[in-house]
Design an enzyme around this catalytic site. Structure first.
Site, PDB file in Angstrom:
ATOM      1  N   ARG A   1     -62.643-104.117  16.918  1.00 28.81           N
ATOM      2  CA  ARG A   1     -61.787-103.838  15.743  1.00 28.81           C
ATOM      3  C   ARG A   1     -62.536-102.925  14.763  1.00 28.81           C
ATOM      4  NH1 ARG A   1     -62.495-104.664   9.950  1.00 28.81           N
ATOM      5  NH2 ARG A   1     -60.470-105.088   9.017  1.00 28.81           N
TER       6      ARG A   1
ATOM      7  N   GLY B   1     -62.187-104.876   0.857  1.00 28.42           N
ATOM      8  CA  GLY B   1     -61.137-105.874   1.021  1.00 28.42           C
ATOM      9  C   GLY B   1     -60.633-105.853   2.450  1.00 28.42           C
TER      10      GLY B   1
ATOM     11  N   GLY C   1     -62.212-101.288  10.904  1.00 31.34           N
ATOM     12  CA  GLY C   1     -61.484-101.426   9.648  1.00 31.34           C
ATOM     13  C   GLY C   1     -61.324-100.100   8.934  1.00 31.34           C
TER      14      GLY C   1
HETATM   15  C1  SD4 Z   1     -62.989-104.211   6.570  1.00 31.98           C
HETATM   16  N1  SD4 Z   1     -62.853-103.439   4.311  1.00 31.98           N
HETATM   17  O1  SD4 Z   1     -63.593-104.069   7.620  1.00 31.98           O
HETATM   18  C2  SD4 Z   1     -63.739-103.955   5.296  1.00 31.98           C
HETATM   19  C3  SD4 Z   1     -64.515-105.176   4.916  1.00 31.98           C
HETATM   20  C4  SD4 Z   1     -64.325-105.671   3.591  1.00 31.98           C
HETATM   21  O2  SD4 Z   1     -63.573-107.560   2.458  1.00 31.98           O
HETATM   22  O3  SD4 Z   1     -64.485-104.991   2.609  1.00 31.98           O
HETATM   23  N2  SD4 Z   1     -63.910-106.945   3.565  1.00 31.98           N
HETATM   24  O4  SD4 Z   1     -61.825-104.599   6.510  1.00 31.98           O
END
Ligand code: SD4
Length: 326
Positions: free
Chosen positions: A212, A236, A214
């Protein structure tokens, strides 16, 4: 800024956007800063900002500031950035990072990168040494190794178990238990010469499916820089950021005249329009513009961001988004 003033500003921004006009709110002094200006996500970004400022004041380039600044968080034992970050569903830490340079509008990214200490450096090498933008998985790892980047071999069972123990002890430290130990670092820099650069680094969503990717390494989603306008970065839930090219959207809102703060708010409102009511979106943004103004907004109550100028570093609270527009 008082809550009333903030809500007024949001109301002004919404009315202007609805009328399809350029939204320009009164600029408060608080939103203006000296240069160099460095803005990053979360309180842990402050140490990265400080390092970035040190690099700039020592005559380093914007890209050096971004890269070396992010190194600090990548090697800090952070629970969601670098090799100490959250593993995927198979127990493997797969790292995502990107970097973008305003003056030539170049970018480099790596995704699903395993065992490399500084993914931000791999991203910078992709930008500077290849004709590509994004390398993934084993290809990204081989490239990083060829470039001589530091690797931490986790392939043998022995090494892996040792690393897991180290990680567990790092994460057990009291500082690591604070709520601020969270998420991605997105770091934006505005130099004295008016040029802009940015970077982003994360281990991504804990427990994600292997493979995966992001928002963080995706240009326009986790990070976007436009040297004529400004820059934005995200932290996020990546899936809620990348479906809207949210960092790109924020920069485009600033191009239309919004302040960085308004642009972050309006991007969140845009996402909210099509998301089911009550969904916890978990999207948080930071932004700065060419004029040296900065801002942030997020749907996570605990979101905070770090701002650094030669005058000092501050951790600021999430100003929120006002009453959601439906
Ligand atoms: C993600 N935005 O991989 C990143 C990780 C993150 O709160 O910031 N999580 O979805």
């Amino acid at each position: 800024m008082t809550r009333r003033k903030f809500l007024n500003q949001v109301a002004v921004g919404v009315a202007a956007a609805t009328a399809n006009t350029v939204a320009r709110s009164a600029e408060s002094k608080e939103e203006k800063g000296e240069v160099p200006l460095i803005v990053s996500t979360w309180p842990f970004g402050k140490a990265s900002n400080d390092e970035a400022l040190k690099i700039l004041l020592g005559g380093g380039s914007l890209l050096d500031a971004v890269e070396k600044g992010i190194w600090v968080t990548e090697s800090s034992g952070n629970g969601s950035v670098g090799l100490s970050g959250s593993p995927n569903a198979a127990g493997v830490v797969q790292l995502d990072a990107c970097i973008m340079n305003g003056p030539d509008h170049k970018a480099g990214s790596v995704a699903g990168l395993e065992g490399i200490r500084h993914p931000i450096s791999a991203a910078r090498r992709v930008m500077e040494k290849t004709r590509h933008v994004l390398l993934v998985g084993e290809g990204a790892r081989m490239f990083a190794l060829e470039e001589g980047l530091e690797s931490v071999e986790l392939n043998s069972k022995e090494r892996y178990e040792k690393w897991q123990k180290q990680r567990a002890s790092q994460r057990a430290k009291p500082a690591e238990k604070k709520p601020d130990n969270h998420d991605t670092i997105a770091l934006l820099v505005l130099g004295k010469d008016g040029n802009i650069a940015g970077g982003c680094s994360t281990s991504g969503l804990g427990g994600k499916l292997p493979g995966r990717v992001g928002d963080s390494p995706i240009i326009g989603s986790g990070l976007y820089v436009d040297n004529e306008v400004g820059a934005a970065g995200a932290t996020g839930l990546g899936e809620n950021v990348m479906r809207y090219c949210a960092s790109f959207l924020i920069v485009e809102f600033m191009r239309q005249g919004m302040t960085p703060h308004e642009a972050c708010v309006q991007a969140i409102r845009r996402v909210m329009r099509t998301e089911p009511k009550g969904t916890n979106l978990s999207i948080n943004f930071v932004a700065l513009d060419k004029q040296g103004r900065y801002g942030a907004a997020g749907t996570d109550g605990g979101f905070q961001y770090s701002v650094t100028t030669p005058g000092g570093s501050r951790v600021l609270p999430n100003p929120g988004i006002g009453t959601p527009e439906r």
